[in-house]
Scaffold this motif. Structure first.
Motif, short mmCIF file in Angstrom:
data_model
loop_
_atom_site.label_atom_id
_atom_site.label_comp_id
_atom_site.label_asym_id
_atom_site.label_seq_id
_atom_site.Cartn_x
_atom_site.Cartn_y
_atom_site.Cartn_z
N HIS A 157 -4.79 -4.60 -6.08
CA HIS A 157 -6.09 -4.60 -5.01
C HIS A 157 -5.68 -3.64 -3.83
O HIS A 157 -6.04 -3.95 -2.67
CB HIS A 157 -5.99 -6.07 -4.49
CG HIS A 157 -7.61 -6.51 -4.12
ND1 HIS A 157 -8.14 -7.47 -4.78
CD2 HIS A 157 -8.24 -6.38 -2.91
CE1 HIS A 157 -9.45 -7.68 -4.38
NE2 HIS A 157 -9.36 -7.06 -3.32
N GLY A 158 -5.14 -2.49 -4.17
CA GLY A 158 -4.92 -1.57 -3.09
C GLY A 158 -3.77 -1.99 -2.14
O GLY A 158 -4.15 -1.54 -0.82
N GLY A 159 -3.05 -2.98 -2.39
CA GLY A 159 -1.94 -3.38 -1.68
C GLY A 159 -2.70 -4.35 -0.44
O GLY A 159 -2.10 -4.68 0.55
N ARG A 160 -3.96 -5.21 -0.89
CA ARG A 160 -4.40 -5.71 0.12
C ARG A 160 -4.13 -7.50 -0.14
O ARG A 160 -4.53 -8.22 0.73
CB ARG A 160 -5.96 -5.51 0.10
CG ARG A 160 -6.24 -4.34 0.67
CD ARG A 160 -7.66 -3.99 0.17
NE ARG A 160 -8.74 -4.57 0.84
CZ ARG A 160 -9.12 -3.89 1.95
NH1 ARG A 160 -8.52 -2.71 2.54
NH2 ARG A 160 -10.47 -4.79 2.61
N ALA A 202 0.97 -1.23 0.05
CA ALA A 202 0.06 0.05 -0.07
C ALA A 202 0.89 1.21 -0.05
O ALA A 202 0.57 2.28 -0.75
CB ALA A 202 -0.97 -0.03 1.38
N ARG A 203 1.73 1.28 0.87
CA ARG A 203 2.84 2.37 0.71
C ARG A 203 3.61 2.52 -0.47
O ARG A 203 3.56 3.66 -1.27
CB ARG A 203 4.01 2.33 2.05
CG ARG A 203 3.28 2.51 3.23
CD ARG A 203 4.53 2.49 4.25
NE ARG A 203 5.36 1.33 4.63
CZ ARG A 203 4.96 0.37 5.04
NH1 ARG A 203 3.81 0.35 5.86
NH2 ARG A 203 5.79 -0.71 5.13
N ALA A 204 3.96 1.18 -1.11
CA ALA A 204 4.53 1.33 -2.49
C ALA A 204 3.91 2.16 -3.62
O ALA A 204 4.18 2.93 -4.33
CB ALA A 204 5.09 0.01 -2.83
N ASP A 258 -5.71 0.82 -11.31
CA ASP A 258 -5.87 1.28 -10.00
C ASP A 258 -5.01 0.90 -8.55
O ASP A 258 -4.00 0.44 -9.23
CB ASP A 258 -7.45 0.63 -9.25
CG ASP A 258 -7.44 -0.72 -8.89
OD1 ASP A 258 -6.60 -0.94 -8.35
OD2 ASP A 258 -8.38 -1.40 -8.87
N SER A 259 -5.18 1.29 -7.60
CA SER A 259 -4.27 1.07 -6.58
C SER A 259 -3.64 2.34 -6.29
O SER A 259 -2.29 2.68 -6.85
CB SER A 259 -3.27 0.02 -6.39
OG SER A 259 -4.20 -1.24 -6.53
#
Ligand code: FNR
Length: 382
Positions: free
Chosen positions: A275-278, A48-50, A306-307
């Motif tokens: 998936h948004g880092g999920r 998510a941070r990346a 996205d993401s």
């Protein structure tokens, strides 16, 4: 203009217009369970941070005197004319955030003509959300069930309810290690999931010993098993093609070779998404892989992204790097938490206005004018 005029008339917006403050503002409104259901990510949160760092790796280089006072944001995507290159991403069990859940989101999206991608894990039925979506384009996201009867039944319902584009999510064939969900024993999720699409599906209910309402833990277990599978392959995509007559878009592509396989499989689009880092912890930022994928297959299929999209500048950057359109996830969920349909509308309108202004002020009259000349990689240490 309307947003500016409201400001000049002294009307304070219902909640923040600052994308950087939206998450914190939602945290204060929501209990920790619902908040972390949205904000959480896989493992250490590194992916998510990346995703956000990847946006920071590019800077827009504005051009002057380009006569960008009149702008046209519209794009044509998979046979549909959209008012802007923006869609609302599929997010499951939105009733966790507001009782109206997906109905509120679909109504807000319809007000602005923006397609809302309905998740298989929706907390309202396919048919009810279709009605709420009115005349707006209807897209349906499939978590691909192992059971062909359940799969065919869900697709049949979506088709009959007027959904035209099918988004097949490939990156969630099992749920990742998500500490925030595990630490609260999936409770917020379980509270919202009782009305989820598979539970109302006749083919799914037929395979259960008791009605889902009477044995919810068993129904949920069956549901998890239904989507946890290894029998899927590039060849098996032909099953989906046989049961869907509209465009098919594969979501979760991060590798150039997979993008090429998608082209070979005959689909019409892909979403470059993690998936948004999920899902995969420690993965590459989604924007970092976009340029190579767009170069490889952008002429053959619609490349969506996205993401990590939070601002108008982010949309400008993703389009300049080759995306045809972007999906936005968590920001509208925070809007939903703040005020149902009006909250989603507020966030979406702000994002579209920010995009419109950033596009124009950087010297562009339409999304089609964006390309890599609009950007410069950030220099190390800058
Ligand atoms: C998701 N996402 C998701 N994707 C999908 O295909 N089906 C789903 O049901 C869900 N559910 C879901 C719930 C929540 C709370 C989140 C935050 C995300 C992933 C989603 O479609 C999208 O890929 C990401 O949200 C994009 O990243 P950003 O915009 O949230 O950074």
């Amino acid at each position: 203009n309307e947003i500016y005029l409201q400001g000049l008339a002294g009307n304070v917006p219902p909640f923040t217009t600052d994308p950087g403050k939206l998450e914190e503002s939602a945290r204060q409104r929501l209990g920790p369970g619902p908040f972390w259901y949205v904000a959480g990510a896989a493992g250490s949160g590194a992916t998510a941070r990346a995703n956000r760092e990847a946006f920071d790796g590019w800077r827009i280089v504005p051009r002057m005197l380009t006569d960008a006072t009149t702008r046209h944001l519209g794009v044509s995507l998979l046979g549909t004319d959209l008012p802007a290159p923006v869609l609302l991403a599929p997010l499951g069990v939105q009733s966790i955030l507001h009782p109206d859940g997906e109905l509120a989101t679909a109504r807000a999206a319809a007000e602005l003509g923006v397609p809302f991608v309905l998740s298989t894990a929706s907390s309202h039925t396919i048919e009810d959300v279709a009605e709420a979506a009115g005349d707006a384009a209807r897209w349906f996201q499939l978590y691909w069930p192992n059971d062909p009867d359940v799969c065919a039944s869900i697709l049949d319902r979506a088709r009959k309810a007027g959904y035209r584009v099918l988004v097949v999510t490939l990156d969630t064939w099992t749920l990742a290690w998500r500490p925030h969900d595990l630490d609260q024993a999936y409770l917020p999720f379980l509270r919202g999931v009782g009305t989820a699409i598979p539970f109302s599906d006749p083919a799914f209910r037929a395979g259960l010993a008791a009605a889902p309402e009477d044995d919810l833990p068993m129904a949920i277990l069956r549901w998890v098993q239904l989507f946890t599978g290894t029998d899927k392959s590039w060849d098996r995509l032909s099953f989906l093609r046989e049961h869907w007559d509209g465009p098919i878009v594969l979501k979760g592509i991060q590798h150039v070779e997979d993008a090429r396989k998608a082209v070979d499989a005959g689909v019409q689009g892909i979403v470059v998404s993690n998936h948004g880092g999920r899902q995969v912890d420690g993965a590459v930022g989604s924007l970092d892989v976009l340029p190579d994928i767009a170069d490889a297959v952008g002429e053959q299929v619609a490349v969506l992204f996205d993401s990590g999209i939070r601002t108008g500048a982010d949309i400008v950057k993703a389009l300049a790097l080759g995306a045809k359109a972007v999906l936005v996830g968590r920001p509208f969920a925070y809007g939903l938490a703040h005020g149902g349909q009006q909250g989603v509308r507020h966030v979406l309108r702000g994002l579209l206005a920010d995009f419109d202004l950033t596009l124009g002020l950087s010297g562009h009259r339409s999304p089609a004018e964006l390309n890599r000349e609009a950007l410069r990689p950030r220099r190390a240490g800058a």
